[in-house]
Design a protein around this motif. Structure first.
Motif, mmCIF file in Angstrom:
data_model
loop_
_atom_site.group_PDB
_atom_site.id
_atom_site.type_symbol
_atom_site.label_atom_id
_atom_site.label_comp_id
_atom_site.label_asym_id
_atom_site.label_seq_id
_atom_site.Cartn_x
_atom_site.Cartn_y
_atom_site.Cartn_z
ATOM 1 N N MET A 54 -5.017 7.586 -7.973
ATOM 2 C CA MET A 54 -6.504 7.988 -7.996
ATOM 3 C C MET A 54 -7.114 8.449 -7.295
ATOM 4 O O MET A 54 -7.473 8.232 -6.607
ATOM 5 C CB MET A 54 -5.609 9.729 -8.179
ATOM 6 C CG MET A 54 -5.983 10.830 -7.215
ATOM 7 S SD MET A 54 -5.417 12.512 -8.419
ATOM 8 C CE MET A 54 -6.314 12.171 -9.744
ATOM 9 N N ARG A 55 -8.360 8.279 -8.793
ATOM 10 C CA ARG A 55 -9.386 8.228 -8.102
ATOM 11 C C ARG A 55 -10.332 7.488 -7.646
ATOM 12 O O ARG A 55 -11.293 7.304 -6.799
ATOM 13 C CB ARG A 55 -10.529 8.401 -9.497
ATOM 14 C CG ARG A 55 -9.755 9.460 -10.702
ATOM 15 C CD ARG A 55 -10.168 10.474 -10.272
ATOM 16 N NE ARG A 55 -11.682 11.029 -9.744
ATOM 17 C CZ ARG A 55 -12.552 11.365 -9.278
ATOM 18 N NH1 ARG A 55 -12.359 11.803 -8.488
ATOM 19 N NH2 ARG A 55 -14.395 10.998 -9.703
ATOM 20 N N SER A 56 -8.933 6.215 -7.935
ATOM 21 C CA SER A 56 -9.691 4.800 -6.804
ATOM 22 C C SER A 56 -8.874 4.973 -4.940
ATOM 23 O O SER A 56 -9.588 3.901 -4.591
ATOM 24 C CB SER A 56 -9.161 3.465 -7.056
ATOM 25 O OG SER A 56 -9.239 3.327 -8.418
ATOM 26 N N GLY A 57 -8.241 5.663 -4.762
ATOM 27 C CA GLY A 57 -7.969 6.106 -3.808
ATOM 28 C C GLY A 57 -7.192 5.079 -3.038
ATOM 29 O O GLY A 57 -6.671 5.491 -2.030
ATOM 30 N N TYR A 58 -6.187 5.040 -4.688
ATOM 31 C CA TYR A 58 -4.799 4.596 -3.495
ATOM 32 C C TYR A 58 -3.546 4.491 -4.362
ATOM 33 O O TYR A 58 -2.818 4.117 -3.917
ATOM 34 C CB TYR A 58 -5.048 2.309 -3.276
ATOM 35 C CG TYR A 58 -5.165 2.271 -5.148
ATOM 36 C CD1 TYR A 58 -4.400 1.734 -5.728
ATOM 37 C CD2 TYR A 58 -6.491 1.822 -5.918
ATOM 38 C CE1 TYR A 58 -4.323 1.770 -6.919
ATOM 39 C CE2 TYR A 58 -7.023 1.751 -6.953
ATOM 40 C CZ TYR A 58 -5.241 1.098 -7.439
ATOM 41 O OH TYR A 58 -5.870 0.541 -8.512
ATOM 42 N N LEU A 59 -3.756 5.548 -4.586
ATOM 43 C CA LEU A 59 -1.983 6.005 -5.886
ATOM 44 C C LEU A 59 -0.951 6.434 -4.549
ATOM 45 O O LEU A 59 0.207 5.347 -4.787
ATOM 46 C CB LEU A 59 -2.733 7.752 -6.101
ATOM 47 C CG LEU A 59 -1.620 7.810 -6.792
ATOM 48 C CD1 LEU A 59 -0.578 7.205 -8.409
ATOM 49 C CD2 LEU A 59 -1.104 9.647 -7.514
ATOM 50 N N GLU A 67 -0.856 5.588 -1.712
ATOM 51 C CA GLU A 67 -0.601 3.742 -0.745
ATOM 52 C C GLU A 67 0.045 2.775 -1.721
ATOM 53 O O GLU A 67 1.684 2.332 -1.029
ATOM 54 C CB GLU A 67 -1.479 3.165 -0.675
ATOM 55 C CG GLU A 67 -1.875 3.704 0.895
ATOM 56 C CD GLU A 67 -2.610 5.605 0.825
ATOM 57 O OE1 GLU A 67 -3.245 5.375 -1.035
ATOM 58 O OE2 GLU A 67 -3.788 5.969 1.337
ATOM 59 N N ALA A 104 -14.491 0.506 -2.974
ATOM 60 C CA ALA A 104 -14.354 1.918 -3.203
ATOM 61 C C ALA A 104 -15.922 2.024 -1.637
ATOM 62 O O ALA A 104 -16.444 1.867 -1.582
ATOM 63 C CB ALA A 104 -15.291 2.531 -4.194
ATOM 64 N N LEU A 147 -14.422 5.196 -13.729
ATOM 65 C CA LEU A 147 -13.443 4.422 -13.263
ATOM 66 C C LEU A 147 -13.404 3.503 -14.361
ATOM 67 O O LEU A 147 -12.896 2.599 -14.747
ATOM 68 C CB LEU A 147 -13.801 3.618 -11.889
ATOM 69 C CG LEU A 147 -13.381 4.759 -11.061
ATOM 70 C CD1 LEU A 147 -13.246 4.211 -9.422
ATOM 71 C CD2 LEU A 147 -11.982 5.275 -11.172
#
Length: 191
Positions: A104-109, A111, A191, A36
């Motif tokens: 995306m890799r951080s998990g919020y794309l 949202e 994360a 990241l």
């Protein structure tokens, strides 16, 4: 040292090598921990290149061109502007792509793009960046190709295209101000 700095490619490679030395010197071989930060770093690098060129066009080139003597204008329109536009459009593409990957890799794309609570600010910044990149690729670049004579166009079409490109570039200048605020004040979720 001067020989190294006189060569753009050598200077760029040296900067990348120094960044890698710093990165691996601090993190050892923990590649997963670096994923990241590396994506964020490259996203930021290309974002600076993109917005820096946007500001160059709007703060320097556009206001200065009317003052440039006619015999010197081809140097800008045939050499400087096409090279700057090359980096401008590819930096825009890289910034957006890497930003989407980072989200995306951080998990919020999803949202963020849906402007959900807690991610509204970064989501607005992302949407502004997407609109600006669209403007670069689908309005500014096609019009600049005509205005600069990269593609065949008559004088009236060149003049109209130059105006459309300039107004769209100014639109991106306006959008960049809130976009930069959104991007630089967002605090990523843990994360």
């Amino acid at each position: 040292m001067a020989k190294l700095l006189e060569n753009f490619h050598l200077a760029l490679i040296t900067g990348v090598v120094l960044m890698l030395v710093l990165m691996f010197g601090l993190h050892g071989d923990a590649m997963s921990a670096l994923e990241l930060p590396v994506i964020q770093y490259i996203h930021t690098f290309f974002g600076i290149l993109w917005i820096g060129l946007l500001y160059y066009f709007n703060f320097v080139q556009i206001p200065t061109m009317p003052k440039v003597p006619a015999e010197l204008k081809p140097a800008v329109s045939k050499y400087i502007a096409p090279a700057a536009l090359f980096w401008f459009r590819w930096a825009a593409a890289a910034t957006v792509l890497l930003g989407l990957i980072l989200a995306m890799r951080s998990g919020y794309l999803v949202e963020a793009l849906l402007l959900q609570e807690g991610l509204r600010l970064i989501g607005i910044g992302m949407w502004l960046g997407l609109v600006m990149a669209f403007n670069v690729w689908f309005i500014i670049w096609p019009n600049q190709k005509r205005a600069l004579g990269i593609v065949e166009a008559d004088d009236a079409s060149k003049a109209k295209s130059a105006r459309v490109a300039m107004l769209t570039s100014r639109t991106n200048l306006v959008l960049s101000i809130p976009m930069l605020y959104a991007m630089t004040t967002f605090t990523p979720l843990p994360a």
